[in-house]
Design a protein around this motif. Structure first.
Motif, short mmCIF file in Angstrom:
data_model
loop_
_atom_site.label_atom_id
_atom_site.label_comp_id
_atom_site.label_asym_id
_atom_site.label_seq_id
_atom_site.Cartn_x
_atom_site.Cartn_y
_atom_site.Cartn_z
N ASP A 68 0.88 -1.00 -0.03
CA ASP A 68 -0.11 0.49 0.00
C ASP A 68 0.58 1.28 -0.31
O ASP A 68 0.55 2.29 0.34
CB ASP A 68 -0.92 -0.06 1.54
CG ASP A 68 -2.13 -0.86 0.90
OD1 ASP A 68 -2.57 -1.03 -0.26
OD2 ASP A 68 -2.59 -1.23 2.45
N GLY A 69 2.26 1.21 0.13
CA GLY A 69 2.94 1.88 0.34
C GLY A 69 3.12 2.55 1.61
O GLY A 69 3.90 1.47 2.73
N ASP A 70 4.11 3.93 1.43
CA ASP A 70 4.21 4.25 3.24
C ASP A 70 3.38 4.30 4.32
O ASP A 70 2.09 5.20 3.80
CB ASP A 70 4.79 5.61 3.02
CG ASP A 70 5.49 6.44 3.72
OD1 ASP A 70 5.61 5.82 5.18
OD2 ASP A 70 5.67 7.48 3.34
N VAL A 101 4.20 -6.43 6.75
CA VAL A 101 4.57 -4.76 7.29
C VAL A 101 5.53 -4.47 8.39
O VAL A 101 5.12 -5.05 9.23
CB VAL A 101 3.37 -3.11 7.64
CG1 VAL A 101 4.10 -2.50 8.05
CG2 VAL A 101 2.19 -3.32 6.67
N ASP A 102 6.70 -4.65 7.66
CA ASP A 102 7.91 -4.36 9.60
C ASP A 102 7.59 -3.64 10.53
O ASP A 102 7.07 -2.32 10.50
CB ASP A 102 9.45 -3.60 8.61
CG ASP A 102 10.23 -3.96 9.82
OD1 ASP A 102 10.83 -3.73 10.35
OD2 ASP A 102 11.10 -5.39 9.62
N PRO A 103 7.40 -3.92 11.95
CA PRO A 103 7.85 -3.01 13.51
C PRO A 103 8.33 -2.30 13.26
O PRO A 103 7.15 -1.07 13.89
CB PRO A 103 7.47 -4.46 13.92
CG PRO A 103 7.68 -5.47 13.57
CD PRO A 103 8.02 -5.43 11.86
N THR A 104 8.79 -2.02 12.87
CA THR A 104 9.78 -0.84 12.32
C THR A 104 9.24 0.28 11.21
O THR A 104 9.19 1.33 12.64
CB THR A 104 11.51 -0.66 11.95
OG1 THR A 104 12.33 -2.10 13.05
CG2 THR A 104 11.97 0.28 12.27
N ASP A 105 9.16 0.05 10.37
CA ASP A 105 7.86 0.78 9.36
C ASP A 105 6.88 1.52 10.15
O ASP A 105 6.66 2.59 9.63
CB ASP A 105 8.19 -0.14 8.15
CG ASP A 105 8.41 -0.02 7.44
OD1 ASP A 105 10.13 0.48 7.51
OD2 ASP A 105 8.91 -1.47 6.64
#
Length: 140
Positions: A68-70, A101-105
């Motif tokens: 989905d992007g940022d 989705v990476d938790p850091t992101d």
């Protein structure tokens, strides 16, 4: 209905704090969203999920995938109709699932969007949820 991780959709809806009368806006829905969880949430709030709102909503249910992007863009969009005391439930695919989705992101996205990460919740076999709130000093 029970999910493969042992939770029931009803207990997941309760864990997310959904109660009758809440105005809940849903963003990012697609065919891969957990329909049973959506139905249970609608039962818990005794109403339909909103897609557009002319008034502030209590909760935004945001389905988000890596493709989905940022995540910052999604969170900022989710704030548009959210009441000052409202919160966002960010639903992302679980580890090992497509579009995880990476938790850091998520943490960096929350910080950039001016939000704080609160409690996570296991809501279904394929999706995890993270509650995002405005920092206490920013709630009115």
């Amino acid at each position: 209905m029970s999910t493969t991780d042992g939770t029931t959709n009803a207990s997941a809806a309760a864990a997310l704090g959904f109660t009758p009368g809440l105005a809940v806006q849903e963003l990012g829905w697609d065919d891969d969203a957990d329909q049973a969880l959506r139905d249970t949430i609608m039962d818990a709030i005794d109403g339909d999920l909103l897609y557009e709102s002319n008034e502030a909503v209590d909760v935004v249910l945001l389905w988000w995938r890596d493709s989905d992007g940022d995540v910052v863009d999604g969170l900022v969009d989710a704030l548009t109709d959210l009441s000052p005391t409202g919160y966002i439930w960010l639903l992302t695919p679980k580890v090992g699932r497509a579009d995880y989705v990476d938790p850091t992101d998520i943490a960096e996205g929350a910080l950039t969007a001016g939000l704080a990460l609160a409690n996570p919740a296991s809501v279904s076999s394929g999706w995890q949820a993270r509650k995002l709130v405005r920092p206490k000093g920013n709630r009115r």
